[in-house]
Design a protein around this motif. Structure first.
Motif, PDB file in Angstrom:
ATOM      1  N   PRO A 100       0.789  -1.235   0.000  1.00 28.86           N
ATOM      2  CA  PRO A 100       0.000   0.000   0.000  1.00 28.86           C
ATOM      3  C   PRO A 100       0.819   1.281   0.000  1.00 28.86           C
ATOM      4  CG  PRO A 100      -0.859  -1.568   1.605  1.00 28.86           C
ATOM      5  CD  PRO A 100       0.467  -2.093   1.152  1.00 28.86           C
ATOM      6  N   ASP A 101       1.998   1.264   0.587  1.00 32.24           N
ATOM      7  CA  ASP A 101       2.750   2.507   0.780  1.00 32.24           C
ATOM      8  C   ASP A 101       4.056   2.576  -0.001  1.00 32.24           C
ATOM      9  OD1 ASP A 101       0.845   3.417   2.713  1.00 32.24           O
ATOM     10  OD2 ASP A 101       1.756   2.039   4.152  1.00 32.24           O
ATOM     11  N   GLY A 102       4.426   1.510  -0.695  1.00 30.19           N
ATOM     12  CA  GLY A 102       5.709   1.496  -1.390  1.00 30.19           C
ATOM     13  C   GLY A 102       5.674   2.234  -2.710  1.00 30.19           C
ATOM     14  N   LEU A 103       6.844   2.431  -3.283  1.00 34.37           N
ATOM     15  CA  LEU A 103       6.976   3.075  -4.588  1.00 34.37           C
ATOM     16  C   LEU A 103       6.291   2.224  -5.658  1.00 34.37           C
ATOM     17  CD1 LEU A 103       8.366   5.213  -6.466  1.00 34.37           C
ATOM     18  CD2 LEU A 103      10.275   3.577  -6.629  1.00 34.37           C
ATOM     19  N   LEU A 104       5.474   2.866  -6.473  1.00 26.63           N
ATOM     20  CA  LEU A 104       4.809   2.183  -7.581  1.00 26.63           C
ATOM     21  C   LEU A 104       4.997   3.013  -8.848  1.00 26.63           C
ATOM     22  CD1 LEU A 104       3.079  -0.119  -8.697  1.00 26.63           C
ATOM     23  CD2 LEU A 104       1.040   1.189  -8.046  1.00 26.63           C
ATOM     24  N   VAL A 105       5.649   2.421  -9.842  1.00 21.87           N
ATOM     25  CA  VAL A 105       5.951   3.097 -11.103  1.00 21.87           C
ATOM     26  C   VAL A 105       5.308   2.316 -12.247  1.00 21.87           C
ATOM     27  CG1 VAL A 105       7.790   3.894 -12.647  1.00 21.87           C
ATOM     28  CG2 VAL A 105       8.140   3.918 -10.161  1.00 21.87           C
ATOM     29  N   ALA A 106       4.753   3.031 -13.211  1.00 27.07           N
ATOM     30  CA  ALA A 106       4.161   2.405 -14.388  1.00 27.07           C
ATOM     31  C   ALA A 106       5.032   2.686 -15.603  1.00 27.07           C
ATOM     32  CB  ALA A 106       2.751   2.932 -14.625  1.00 27.07           C
ATOM     33  N   VAL A 107       5.416   1.626 -16.301  1.00 25.96           N
ATOM     34  CA  VAL A 107       6.150   1.730 -17.556  1.00 25.96           C
ATOM     35  C   VAL A 107       5.211   1.266 -18.660  1.00 25.96           C
ATOM     36  CG1 VAL A 107       8.118   0.905 -18.905  1.00 25.96           C
ATOM     37  CG2 VAL A 107       8.370   1.312 -16.437  1.00 25.96           C
ATOM     38  N   GLY A 108       4.984   2.117 -19.648  1.00 23.52           N
ATOM     39  CA  GLY A 108       4.052   1.769 -20.707  1.00 23.52           C
ATOM     40  C   GLY A 108       4.645   1.981 -22.082  1.00 23.52           C
ATOM     41  N   HIS A 109       4.482   0.990 -22.949  1.00 22.25           N
ATOM     42  CA  HIS A 109       4.986   1.060 -24.315  1.00 22.25           C
ATOM     43  C   HIS A 109       3.838   1.339 -25.270  1.00 22.25           C
ATOM     44  CE1 HIS A 109       6.849  -1.245 -27.946  1.00 22.25           C
ATOM     45  NE2 HIS A 109       7.089   0.060 -28.042  1.00 22.25           N
ATOM     46  N   SER A 110       3.999   2.337 -26.119  1.00 18.13           N
ATOM     47  CA  SER A 110       3.004   2.684 -27.124  1.00 18.13           C
ATOM     48  C   SER A 110       1.652   2.961 -26.449  1.00 18.13           C
ATOM     49  CB  SER A 110       2.911   1.567 -28.174  1.00 18.13           C
ATOM     50  OG  SER A 110       2.206   1.991 -29.307  1.00 18.13           O
TER      51      SER A 110
END
Length: 309
Positions: A100-110
């Motif tokens: 719930p509290d950790g780093l969350l990153v989204a990597v998206g292609h196209s």
């Protein structure tokens, strides 16, 4: 090797997904979202690389694709928008439930870098890295290839889909098979995103994108016929309350002769592009020294050829 899981969406659909767990304690989590008609396994090497760096990584097939394909694509009713509204949304909720509290990153292609704007849960992401992200408005294609691409994706593809009730991409050697609803949204996309949807849905579409305030780093290649500067700008403009940066790299800046739209997730970029992305994922610092930052109130992104940092 990843752990295979089923990712539940709020409409009851279940997605085939892969969870990549780091060997020790995780320093954060990353969701990797695919391009249109591309299997999640295409990003497996990049996911494995992030895992080695200490990240928990989630890859997944959109509904209608690969392991998330229904028994029959005909009449499935799957839309392009659903990949953000339901599928990316489910990925974020599932990962936030784990941490719930950790780093969350989204990597998206196209399209994977654009679809998050449709998801209610996208506001839970700390930052976004998009690679060649756009939504395939035909006038944004590179001028030299524009009419060939228009004929292929906006004439031939919908015509074949009308005959088959889905697009048989695998048989043609182009993409994975695509649901008819995905093809229709792609082929008949209008210049303004919201104009592609019924009038009573347009305000909500714009509000979803505007609700996202996490910073976005958009990376594109100068030889990408899909993710041209106008295409990147068109997509970024919808994230009007995020701090947006667009960096356009040349193949030479990465020590390559050609990169294009798909190549950045191939193993040969492990020591170059992949390594550089860790700086943005881990710290939120742009890894390329030459760039133009787009302030939240600015109307458009600015692209600049960059040398590797």
């Amino acid at each position: 090797m990843p752990k295979h899981i089923l990712l539940p969406c709020r409409d009851g659909y279940q997605l085939a997904a892969q969870l990549w767990l780091p060997p020790g304690e995780a320093c954060g989590s990353v969701i990797v979202s695919s391009a249109t008609g591309v299997l999640a396994r295409y990003y497996a090497r990049y996911a494995g690389f992030l895992r080695e760096q200490g990240y928990t990584v989630l890859t997944y097939d959109y509904r209608g694709i690969g392991g998330s394909r229904p028994a029959n694509l005909r009449g499935s009713g799957i839309r392009w928008r659903d990949w953000g509204d339901y599928d990316f949304d489910a990925a974020v909720r599932w990962m936030r439930q784990r941490d719930p509290d950790g780093l969350l990153v989204a990597v998206g292609h196209s399209i994977g870098g654009f679809m998050p704007g449709f998801a209610r849960a996208a506001t839970e992401v700390d930052r976004f890295l998009s690679v060649g992200a756009q939504y395939a408005y035909w006038r944004d294609y590179a001028p030299a290839q524009r009419w060939q691409m228009f004929a292929r994706w906006h004439l031939f593809m919908p015509a074949v889909t009308a005959l088959c009730a889905y697009f048989p991409g695998r048989r043609l050697g182009w993409l994975e098979d695509l649901p008819a609803g995905v093809v229709q949204e792609w082929a008949f996309r209008r210049a303004r995103l919201e104009a592609s949807y019924p009038p009573n849905e347009r305000a909500e579409v714009l509000q979803r994108f505007a609700a996202i305030r996490a910073p976005i780093l958009a990376v594109s290649m100068s030889d990408d016929e899909y993710g041209t500067p106008p295409a990147i700008r068109r997509g970024l403009d919808y994230y009007r309350n995020s701090h947006r940066q667009h960096v356009q790299l040349s193949p030479a800046a990465l020590g390559m002769l050609k990169v294009g739209h798909f190549d950045l997730f191939r193993e040969r970029h492990r020591d170059g592009f992949w390594q550089s992305t860790l700086e943005w994922i881990g710290t939120g610092h742009n890894p390329w020294p030459l760039y133009e930052a787009l302030a939240p109130e600015a109307p458009a992104a600015v692209e600049l050829a960059a040398d590797p940092g």
